[in-house]
Design a protein around this motif. Structure first.
Motif, PDB file in Angstrom:
ATOM      1  N   ILE A   1      16.774  23.954   1.735  1.00 40.74           N
ATOM      2  CA  ILE A   1      16.742  24.259   3.167  1.00 40.74           C
ATOM      3  C   ILE A   1      18.013  24.988   3.586  1.00 40.74           C
ATOM      4  CG2 ILE A   1      16.644  23.258   5.481  1.00 40.74           C
ATOM      5  CD1 ILE A   1      14.979  20.968   4.253  1.00 40.74           C
TER       6      ILE A   1
ATOM      7  N   ALA B   1      17.731  28.501   2.617  1.00 44.79           N
ATOM      8  CA  ALA B   1      16.751  29.201   3.457  1.00 44.79           C
ATOM      9  C   ALA B   1      17.353  29.537   4.821  1.00 44.79           C
ATOM     10  CB  ALA B   1      15.506  28.350   3.621  1.00 44.79           C
ATOM     11  N   GLN B   2      18.120  28.611   5.400  1.00 42.53           N
ATOM     12  CA  GLN B   2      18.708  28.899   6.712  1.00 42.53           C
ATOM     13  C   GLN B   2      19.848  29.901   6.570  1.00 42.53           C
ATOM     14  OE1 GLN B   2      16.578  28.116   8.519  1.00 42.53           O
ATOM     15  NE2 GLN B   2      16.205  25.962   8.918  1.00 42.53           N
TER      16      GLN B   2
ATOM     17  N   ALA C   1      19.742  32.301   4.511  1.00 42.12           N
ATOM     18  CA  ALA C   1      19.046  33.580   4.403  1.00 42.12           C
ATOM     19  C   ALA C   1      18.748  34.139   5.787  1.00 42.12           C
ATOM     20  CB  ALA C   1      17.748  33.418   3.606  1.00 42.12           C
ATOM     21  N   ARG C   2      18.681  33.252   6.788  1.00 41.46           N
ATOM     22  CA  ARG C   2      18.461  33.714   8.158  1.00 41.46           C
ATOM     23  C   ARG C   2      19.806  33.819   8.892  1.00 41.46           C
ATOM     24  NH1 ARG C   2      13.896  31.211  11.584  1.00 41.46           N
ATOM     25  NH2 ARG C   2      14.154  29.153  10.670  1.00 41.46           N
ATOM     26  N   GLY C   3      20.875  33.858   8.128  1.00 37.54           N
ATOM     27  CA  GLY C   3      22.180  34.112   8.724  1.00 37.54           C
ATOM     28  C   GLY C   3      22.878  32.893   9.287  1.00 37.54           C
TER      29      GLY C   3
ATOM     30  N   PRO D   1      19.786  22.977  12.119  1.00 36.34           N
ATOM     31  CA  PRO D   1      18.660  23.635  11.423  1.00 36.34           C
ATOM     32  C   PRO D   1      18.422  23.103  10.021  1.00 36.34           C
ATOM     33  CG  PRO D   1      20.132  25.262  12.393  1.00 36.34           C
ATOM     34  CD  PRO D   1      20.818  23.944  12.531  1.00 36.34           C
TER      35      PRO D   1
ATOM     36  N   ILE E   1      17.069  18.744  10.745  1.00 37.26           N
ATOM     37  CA  ILE E   1      15.727  18.503  11.293  1.00 37.26           C
ATOM     38  C   ILE E   1      14.632  18.721  10.242  1.00 37.26           C
ATOM     39  CG2 ILE E   1      14.034  19.334  12.991  1.00 37.26           C
ATOM     40  CD1 ILE E   1      16.320  19.420  14.988  1.00 37.26           C
ATOM     41  N   PRO E   2      14.624  19.866   9.539  1.00 34.12           N
ATOM     42  CA  PRO E   2      13.588  20.002   8.497  1.00 34.12           C
ATOM     43  C   PRO E   2      13.711  18.920   7.425  1.00 34.12           C
ATOM     44  CG  PRO E   2      14.665  22.107   8.886  1.00 34.12           C
ATOM     45  CD  PRO E   2      15.448  21.088   9.646  1.00 34.12           C
TER      46      PRO E   2
ATOM     47  N   PHE F   1      21.079  39.864   6.573  1.00 35.83           N
ATOM     48  CA  PHE F   1      20.219  40.356   7.645  1.00 35.83           C
ATOM     49  C   PHE F   1      19.467  41.605   7.188  1.00 35.83           C
ATOM     50  CE2 PHE F   1      23.890  38.479  10.081  1.00 35.83           C
ATOM     51  CZ  PHE F   1      23.226  37.308  10.390  1.00 35.83           C
TER      52      PHE F   1
ATOM     53  N   LEU G   1      15.027  37.256   2.962  1.00 31.30           N
ATOM     54  CA  LEU G   1      14.336  36.467   1.932  1.00 31.30           C
ATOM     55  C   LEU G   1      13.490  35.373   2.570  1.00 31.30           C
ATOM     56  CD1 LEU G   1      13.785  35.396  -0.933  1.00 31.30           C
ATOM     57  CD2 LEU G   1      15.968  34.230  -0.844  1.00 31.30           C
TER      58      LEU G   1
ATOM     59  N   PHE H   1      11.577  32.156   1.608  1.00 27.69           N
ATOM     60  CA  PHE H   1      11.492  31.206   0.493  1.00 27.69           C
ATOM     61  C   PHE H   1      10.057  30.741   0.265  1.00 27.69           C
ATOM     62  CE2 PHE H   1      15.962  31.057   0.681  1.00 27.69           C
ATOM     63  CZ  PHE H   1      16.386  30.456  -0.486  1.00 27.69           C
TER      64      PHE H   1
ATOM     65  N   TYR I   1       8.527  24.695   5.659  1.00 32.29           N
ATOM     66  CA  TYR I   1       9.349  23.480   5.667  1.00 32.29           C
ATOM     67  C   TYR I   1      10.743  23.708   6.241  1.00 32.29           C
ATOM     68  CZ  TYR I   1       5.664  21.488   2.812  1.00 32.29           C
ATOM     69  OH  TYR I   1       4.456  21.035   2.361  1.00 32.29           O
ATOM     70  N   GLN I   2      11.030  24.957   6.684  1.00 36.62           N
ATOM     71  CA  GLN I   2      12.355  25.182   7.279  1.00 36.62           C
ATOM     72  C   GLN I   2      12.287  25.281   8.787  1.00 36.62           C
ATOM     73  OE1 GLN I   2      12.741  29.030   5.932  1.00 36.62           O
ATOM     74  NE2 GLN I   2      12.110  28.408   3.899  1.00 36.62           N
ATOM     75  N   LEU I   3      11.108  25.187   9.374  1.00 42.50           N
ATOM     76  CA  LEU I   3      11.007  25.294  10.833  1.00 42.50           C
ATOM     77  C   LEU I   3      11.773  24.133  11.446  1.00 42.50           C
ATOM     78  CD1 LEU I   3       7.211  26.107  10.995  1.00 42.50           C
ATOM     79  CD2 LEU I   3       9.077  27.696  11.418  1.00 42.50           C
ATOM     80  N   PHE I   4      12.505  24.409  12.531  1.00 45.71           N
ATOM     81  CA  PHE I   4      13.305  23.314  13.090  1.00 45.71           C
ATOM     82  C   PHE I   4      13.422  23.327  14.601  1.00 45.71           C
ATOM     83  CE2 PHE I   4      17.123  25.413  14.569  1.00 45.71           C
ATOM     84  CZ  PHE I   4      16.998  26.652  13.989  1.00 45.71           C
TER      85      PHE I   4
ATOM     86  N   ASP J   1      12.506  29.430  17.203  1.00 50.22           N
ATOM     87  CA  ASP J   1      12.653  29.373  15.757  1.00 50.22           C
ATOM     88  C   ASP J   1      12.648  30.774  15.152  1.00 50.22           C
ATOM     89  OD1 ASP J   1      12.106  28.754  12.863  1.00 50.22           O
ATOM     90  OD2 ASP J   1      12.225  26.736  13.705  1.00 50.22           O
TER      91      ASP J   1
ATOM     92  N   PHE K   1      15.911  32.598  15.604  1.00 44.86           N
ATOM     93  CA  PHE K   1      17.133  32.048  14.982  1.00 44.86           C
ATOM     94  C   PHE K   1      17.924  33.125  14.231  1.00 44.86           C
ATOM     95  CE2 PHE K   1      19.112  29.648  11.330  1.00 44.86           C
ATOM     96  CZ  PHE K   1      20.072  28.993  12.084  1.00 44.86           C
ATOM     97  N   GLY K   2      17.231  33.892  13.396  1.00 44.39           N
ATOM     98  CA  GLY K   2      17.892  34.954  12.632  1.00 44.39           C
ATOM     99  C   GLY K   2      18.519  36.000  13.542  1.00 44.39           C
TER     100      GLY K   2
ATOM    101  N   ASN L   1      21.565  34.765  15.212  1.00 45.29           N
ATOM    102  CA  ASN L   1      22.696  34.726  14.286  1.00 45.29           C
ATOM    103  C   ASN L   1      23.296  36.113  14.071  1.00 45.29           C
ATOM    104  OD1 ASN L   1      22.740  31.987  13.753  1.00 45.29           O
ATOM    105  ND2 ASN L   1      21.195  32.148  12.149  1.00 45.29           N
TER     106      ASN L   1
ATOM    107  N   PHE M   1       5.954  22.409  15.137  1.00 43.62           N
ATOM    108  CA  PHE M   1       5.333  21.313  14.382  1.00 43.62           C
ATOM    109  C   PHE M   1       3.910  21.017  14.837  1.00 43.62           C
ATOM    110  CE2 PHE M   1       9.947  20.707  14.464  1.00 43.62           C
ATOM    111  CZ  PHE M   1      10.184  20.980  13.133  1.00 43.62           C
TER     112      PHE M   1
ATOM    113  N   MET N   1      14.465  39.664  11.820  1.00 44.85           N
ATOM    114  CA  MET N   1      15.779  40.263  11.546  1.00 44.85           C
ATOM    115  C   MET N   1      15.610  41.736  11.189  1.00 44.85           C
ATOM    116  SD  MET N   1      17.686  37.192   9.438  1.00 44.85           S
ATOM    117  CE  MET N   1      16.867  37.577   7.917  1.00 44.85           C
TER     118      MET N   1
END
Lengths: 279, 291
Positions: free
Chosen positions: A178, A181-182, A184-186, A203, A206-207, B84, B88, B90, B95-98, B105, B108-109, B112, B143, B161
């Motif tokens: 995770i 992965a985060q 990767a989103r900066g 971030p 929570i996951p 950016f 990538l 994954f 499973y990375q949503l938060f 969500d 987010f990118g 950033n 979710f 991004m």
């Protein structure tokens, strides 16, 4: 970074220590912790250190691996040593800067404390390196089984522990995935103020939490599918039986404990005296 | 749009420990701007590691990753900026949503990246449109979405991004055929609309054959083969050696040829081509020419 937590990971090898009954190992580890704190003088601490080193060599676990288990507690170790260095008194003054004084007594206490913590970690990680988590909780369940009389559900507790231990590596792996992965989103985890860094963990946490709950639910379903219904009437594939070597280990430990108590009583300040004279 | 080049890339897990394992060794290739490239390889062939090396999430033990000719590790502090530009996605990205809402969500990118709020909002809308996520879902909690929608929302989080190179690690894993189709079409759409290069890993040869213009084959951390799908899928032996297979359509045509239809053309690897070839054989067969 998270890979460094080797604490609680079984290391498969063929050694007398691996073959020891897990109940005996558990009792001996608890005993060792007591003995480490009983050891008040240098000779008895050295005795414990020597025995622990011998046992580590006997276990065929690479020394580097056992030392790695110290890494996570290094900050605690340094903090304790530093605090003791300044607060413990006695002996001669070695160094005095402003209001801080370092005495020979402080040096010794700091050294003892650091050594004690090292021994504690090494001793207990030796248990987890040589015993599979299943064996360990099995032993715990057996040792605590008298508590069933006071309506304590020992089996469920042991099962919870097994599951918790089993999922530590899984969750570490998940955290790494995770985090990557985060990133990767900066996501920026390395810079900014403390508050910013804590916020940057959201971030990831929570996951991770959601995935832990998902795994728990899936595991519960899988267990129920296999008709798990608690400890009532459950038999074991592997029965624990004490062997002669278990007795030998207990005797050896009693000798160590006796040695420590005797050294405490009759050899106090032996090394301290030498140390002070050399200074 | 920049080209992504990899030169002599290697990566070792747990260097200096008894668990040392070389995951990627001496891999070199170039992804031209606007190209769609498929990556195939057996489990443990180093695909996922390679994908993480490209946006600088892992630091190579040897070799370089060049984006538009610049080494992404030239300045360690600036490597985040490349993430950016090389997006990538994954495996199982859902499973990375938060965040509280799908909109936040996906944003987010872009947040950033330090973009202005209006720009973030515009990018979120564009990305949601590419993955086919309806506007009304943007205000929902991620979710509450269905599995397929979650996957699309997570992919949108990287698309927002607007990377010059989009990398997807098994984007269709665990989806039903319709879901797979949606993702593949989305890959094509993003490539067409933005001119970005796309690199995607897949276990499904049919997906690679349908979308990729070029295929990279990884085997035991090395680049075993690369070339257009027709060329790569013609090398059945080499693929077998890498524990891989050719698309089912190619297998059927090869079986037909072995069963006494020497006129079957080889090097066909998509459903459409296979159907056309069998229809041709059937028509000729009626005329009594080959069988």
């Amino acid at each position: 970074m998270l890979n460094d937590i080797t604490f609680g990971q079984y290391y498969p090898a063929e050694s007398p220590l691996h073959r020891l009954d897990p109940r005996v190992k558990l009792v001996l580890t608890v005993g060792l912790i007591v003995v480490i704190f009983l050891a008040r003088v240098a000779v008895s601490l050295l005795l414990v250190t020597a025995l622990l080193l011998a046992v580590t060599l006997l276990s065929r676990i690479p020394l580097r691996l056992t030392l790695k288990s110290l890494k996570p507690v290094l900050p605690l170790l340094i903090l304790t040593a530093v605090i003791n260095l300044f607060y413990a008194s006695g002996g001669r003054v070695v160094l005095q800067v402003w209001k801080l004084t370092i005495t020979t007594g402080g040096l010794l206490t700091a050294g003892y404390m650091a050594l004690r913590i090292c021994l504690l970690i090494l001793g207990s990680s030796l248990l987890t390196y040589t015993t599979t988590p299943t064996d360990l909780t099995d032993a715990l369940e057996r040792l605590l089984s008298p508590l069933k009389a006071v309506r304590l559900d020992v089996h469920s507790l042991a099962m919870m522990m097994t599951i918790a231990l089993r999922f530590i590596p899984t969750l570490i792996e998940e955290t790494e995935k995770i985090t990557a992965a985060q990133k990767a989103r900066g996501a920026d985890l390395e810079s900014g103020s403390l508050l910013r860094r804590v916020r940057a963990l959201i971030p990831i946490l929570i996951p991770l939490l959601i995935s832990a709950f998902r795994r728990a639910a899936e595991l519960a379903d899988a267990m129920e599918c296999r008709c798990y219904h608690g400890g009532e009437g459950r038999t074991r594939l592997k029965q624990l039986r004490l062997a002669p070597r278990d007795g030998a280990a207990l005797v050896l430990f009693c000798l160590l404990a006796a040695g420590v108590v005797l050294a405490n009583r009759f050899l106090p300040g032996l090394l301290y005296g030498l140390f002070a004279r050399l200074w | 749009m920049a080209e992504l080049r990899v030169e002599g890339l290697s990566f070792v897990y747990g260097a200096g420990t008894p668990y040392e394992k070389t995951a990627v060794s001496d891999v070199s290739f170039t992804i031209a701007a606007g190209e769609i490239v498929g990556v195939i390889g057996h489990t443990g062939s180093g695909k996922s590691t390679l994908m993480q090396l490209l946006p600088g999430l892992l630091r190579p033990a040897a070799g370089r990753v060049l984006l538009g000719g610049e080494d992404i590790w030239a300045n360690e502090k600036a490597v985040r900026q490349y993430r950016f530009r090389v997006g990538l996605v994954f495996q199982y990205p859902e499973y990375q949503l938060f965040d509280e809402t799908v909109e936040r969500d996906i944003g987010f990118g872009p947040r950033n990246m330090g973009l202005a709020l209006e720009e973030v909002a515009a990018r979120v809308r564009r990305a949601a449109a590419v993955v086919g996520l309806p506007e009304r879902l943007l205000r929902h909690s991620p979710f509450d979405l269905s599995g397929g929608e979650k996957r699309r929302a997570a992919i949108a989080g990287v698309l927002a991004m607007e990377p010059e190179v989009l990398i997807l690690d098994e984007p269709t894993a665990g989806l039903d055929p319709a879901g797979r189709q949606t993702i593949l079409e989305m890959i094509r759409a993003y490539n067409r609309q933005t001119g970005a290069a796309v690199l995607f890993v897949s276990h499904t040869m049919e997906d690679v054959a349908a979308v990729a213009e070029r295929v990279l084959v990884l085997s035991a951390g090395r680049l075993a083969l690369q070339g257009p799908p027709a060329e790569v899928f013609a090398k059945e032996e080499e693929l077998r050696a890498a524990s891989l297979d050719v698309p089912a359509y190619t297998r059927i045509l090869a079986a037909l040829r072995r069963q006494g239809f020497p006129a079957v053309r080889q090097g066909l690897y998509t459903l459409e081509e296979a159907v056309a070839e069998i229809q041709r054989l059937y028509a000729e067969g009626k005329g009594g020419a080959t069988c």
